[in-house]
Write a protein that holds these residues in place. Structure first.
Motif, PDB file in Angstrom:
ATOM      1  N   HIS A  13       0.863  -1.139  -0.174  1.00 40.20           N
ATOM      2  CA  HIS A  13      -0.159  -0.074  -0.042  1.00 40.20           C
ATOM      3  C   HIS A  13       0.745   1.032  -0.043  1.00 40.20           C
ATOM      4  O   HIS A  13       1.611   1.257   0.652  1.00 40.20           O
ATOM      5  N   ALA A  14       0.592   2.338  -0.728  1.00 36.61           N
ATOM      6  CA  ALA A  14       1.309   3.516  -0.788  1.00 36.61           C
ATOM      7  C   ALA A  14       0.182   4.620  -0.585  1.00 36.61           C
ATOM      8  O   ALA A  14      -0.988   4.596  -0.773  1.00 36.61           O
ATOM      9  N   ASP A  15       0.744   5.754   0.199  1.00 38.83           N
ATOM     10  CA  ASP A  15      -0.277   6.871   0.642  1.00 38.83           C
ATOM     11  C   ASP A  15       0.601   7.882   0.909  1.00 38.83           C
ATOM     12  O   ASP A  15       1.801   8.052   0.744  1.00 38.83           O
ATOM     13  N   ARG A  16      -0.139   9.044   1.299  1.00 32.56           N
ATOM     14  CA  ARG A  16       0.600  10.211   1.392  1.00 32.56           C
ATOM     15  C   ARG A  16       1.489  10.301   2.814  1.00 32.56           C
ATOM     16  O   ARG A  16       2.384  10.868   3.082  1.00 32.56           O
ATOM     17  N   ALA A  17       0.602   9.897   3.987  1.00 38.02           N
ATOM     18  CA  ALA A  17       1.076   9.755   5.141  1.00 38.02           C
ATOM     19  C   ALA A  17       0.317   8.799   5.902  1.00 38.02           C
ATOM     20  O   ALA A  17      -0.963   8.166   5.499  1.00 38.02           O
ATOM     21  N   PRO A  18       0.797   8.335   7.113  1.00 36.88           N
ATOM     22  CA  PRO A  18      -0.019   7.440   8.050  1.00 36.88           C
ATOM     23  C   PRO A  18      -1.293   8.018   8.305  1.00 36.88           C
ATOM     24  O   PRO A  18      -2.435   7.167   8.216  1.00 36.88           O
ATOM     25  N   ALA A  19      -1.330   9.294   8.401  1.00 36.82           N
ATOM     26  CA  ALA A  19      -2.683  10.033   8.955  1.00 36.82           C
ATOM     27  C   ALA A  19      -3.622   9.747   7.663  1.00 36.82           C
ATOM     28  O   ALA A  19      -5.053   9.919   8.036  1.00 36.82           O
ATOM     29  N   SER A  20      -3.197   9.574   6.427  1.00 37.96           N
ATOM     30  CA  SER A  20      -4.242   9.789   5.318  1.00 37.96           C
ATOM     31  C   SER A  20      -4.445   8.305   4.901  1.00 37.96           C
ATOM     32  O   SER A  20      -5.420   8.058   4.031  1.00 37.96           O
ATOM     33  N   HIS A  21      -4.111   7.228   5.661  1.00 39.90           N
ATOM     34  CA  HIS A  21      -4.113   6.058   5.177  1.00 39.90           C
ATOM     35  C   HIS A  21      -5.545   5.221   5.828  1.00 39.90           C
ATOM     36  O   HIS A  21      -5.703   5.060   7.050  1.00 39.90           O
TER      37      HIS A  21
END
Length: 407
Positions: free
Chosen positions: A306-314
């Motif tokens: 999984h790829a995301d902007r930041a942990p808070a965005s996941h």
């Protein structure tokens, strides 16, 4: 199959039609919506229309289908038409609507191509159109039968039993029947449509993947708020009409109009290793698959990326880790563009997802969901690592321009 005469005319005229297809589809939609404004208001995605995505997807599908009649590749034909048929079924498309499309599409072809459109050319492209349309009508009828509904009668009302924040900009809704009976089952990875009436009276429809396992008897969808944002080409993408409406206005006890689940991104019925790759809110069909795999104690090798902007965005970050922990042979790799105060560690990296150090077993089935550029990049990397194209399965949120990409 096209007749020999039509095949040769399509072969001779495809370059001209292909060169003008963007103009043709743009004019087609403009003419059709002028005559049938209810289609733009109540059926088609206005956001995709305004950005040109739907026009490009239609152009790509027509051109690809035509080319595949000249150099037959049944697997790619099935791929293109299956995705269209499932999308149409999730909207409740009925056979009569194909005649409306035919009328305005052929008016646009005649206007854009002018004198090049002879009676013989019209007859050949008419034959091609109805070959595609009748195949889709038959496929959609099969989907309706399998769902146990009459053609196009896919809508039902459900109640929101639970609303929960899954990240700073995403919420999930657990949906239950109005009478308490279990909702129909579905295949992990499928989606449903949600229809809402907006402030201007338009009924807009969007698709959302089911992010739960089918065994619960309820359905869960996850909705991400989408603000207006700048695209790489400098254009401004508008805010999400339906997603933002749901995020801001729908709470426990509310009733929603939704459809029977459809979609062909489903787990293959075998014991091959699995690789689930997602980015952003593309995690949702993977959550449905992983929930099912965990509930059935699936013993196969499973890799999750999984790829995301930041942990808070996941969205579903903690739930994802819990599901992977429940699967005996599952491993997880996560990339965040900004780790914040966290440090890279085993399975947690900063930057963009990279398959260079990921080992992929022979015969692995890969499932992809996320922004189209992300998926096309992953596809190229997967092919480079020897994964067979037919083992790469995907879901696109929005107009599908993947199917027209080179094999």
């Amino acid at each position: 199959m096209l007749s020999a005469t039509a095949t040769e005319i399509i072969r001779a005229t495809l370059p001209a039609v292909g060169a003008g297809i963007d103009d043709i589809t743009t004019l087609f939609y403009r003419r059709m919506f002028a005559a049938h404004p209810e289609l733009e208001r109540d059926l088609f995605n206005r956001g995709n229309q305004s950005q040109g995505g739907q026009q490009k997807a239609l152009a790509g599908a027509i051109a690809a289908f035509a080319a595949l009649q000249l150099e037959p590749d049944q697997e790619r034909v099935d791929l293109i038409l299956s995705r269209i048929a499932n999308k149409h079924a999730s909207l409740g498309v009925e056979p009569a609507q194909y005649q409306i499309v035919h009328t305005y599409l052929f008016q646009a072809i005649a206007e854009v191509l002018g004198e090049a459109v002879t009676a013989e050319v019209v007859a050949a492209w008419d034959e091609l159109y109805w070959l595609m349309a009748e195949t889709l009508i038959a496929m959609e009828a099969g989907l309706y039968r399998a769902a146990g509904v009459a053609d196009g009668q896919v809508w039902r009302q459900v109640r929101v039993r639970e609303r929960r924040h899954e990240s700073g900009d995403a919420v999930s809704f657990v949906l239950t029947s109005l009478d308490g009976a279990p909702l129909p089952s579905f295949s992990p990875g499928q989606y449903l449509s949600v229809g809402v009436y907006l402030e201007d009276g338009a009924r807009q429809i969007r698709q959302y993947s089911l992010s739960s396992a089918p065994a619960s008897g309820d359905w869960r969808i996850t909705v991400k708020r989408v603000d207006a944002h700048l695209l790489p080409d400098g254009a401004i993408a508008p805010a999400g009409e339906v997603s933002n409406f749901l995020y801001r206005n729908v709470f426990e006890g509310d009733v929603l109009d939704v459809t029977t689940p459809f979609g062909d991104l489903v787990l293959q019925d075998d014991d091959a290793p699995l690789l689930l790759i997602s980015a952003g809110i593309g995690c949702t069909p993977m959550m449905g698959m992983l929930s099912h795999l965990a509930e059935t104690a699936d013993p196969r090798s499973i890799s999750v990326i999984h790829a995301d902007r930041a942990p808070a965005s996941h969205a579903h970050r903690a739930e994802l880790a819990e599901l992977v922990d429940r699967l005996p042979l599952a491993v997880m790799h996560r990339w965040y563009e900004d780790l914040g105060a966290r440090r890279p560690e085993n399975g947690l990296r900063e930057g963009r997802a990279d398959l260079a150090e990921i080992t992929i077993a022979e015969g692995t089935h890969v499932y992809l969901c996320g922004p189209l550029p992300f998926m096309l990049g992953m596809r190229e990397a997967l092919l480079g690592k020897g994964v067979a194209a037919q083992n790469i399965h995907y879901e696109v949120f929005g107009p599908d321009s993947w199917a027209a990409a080179p094999a």
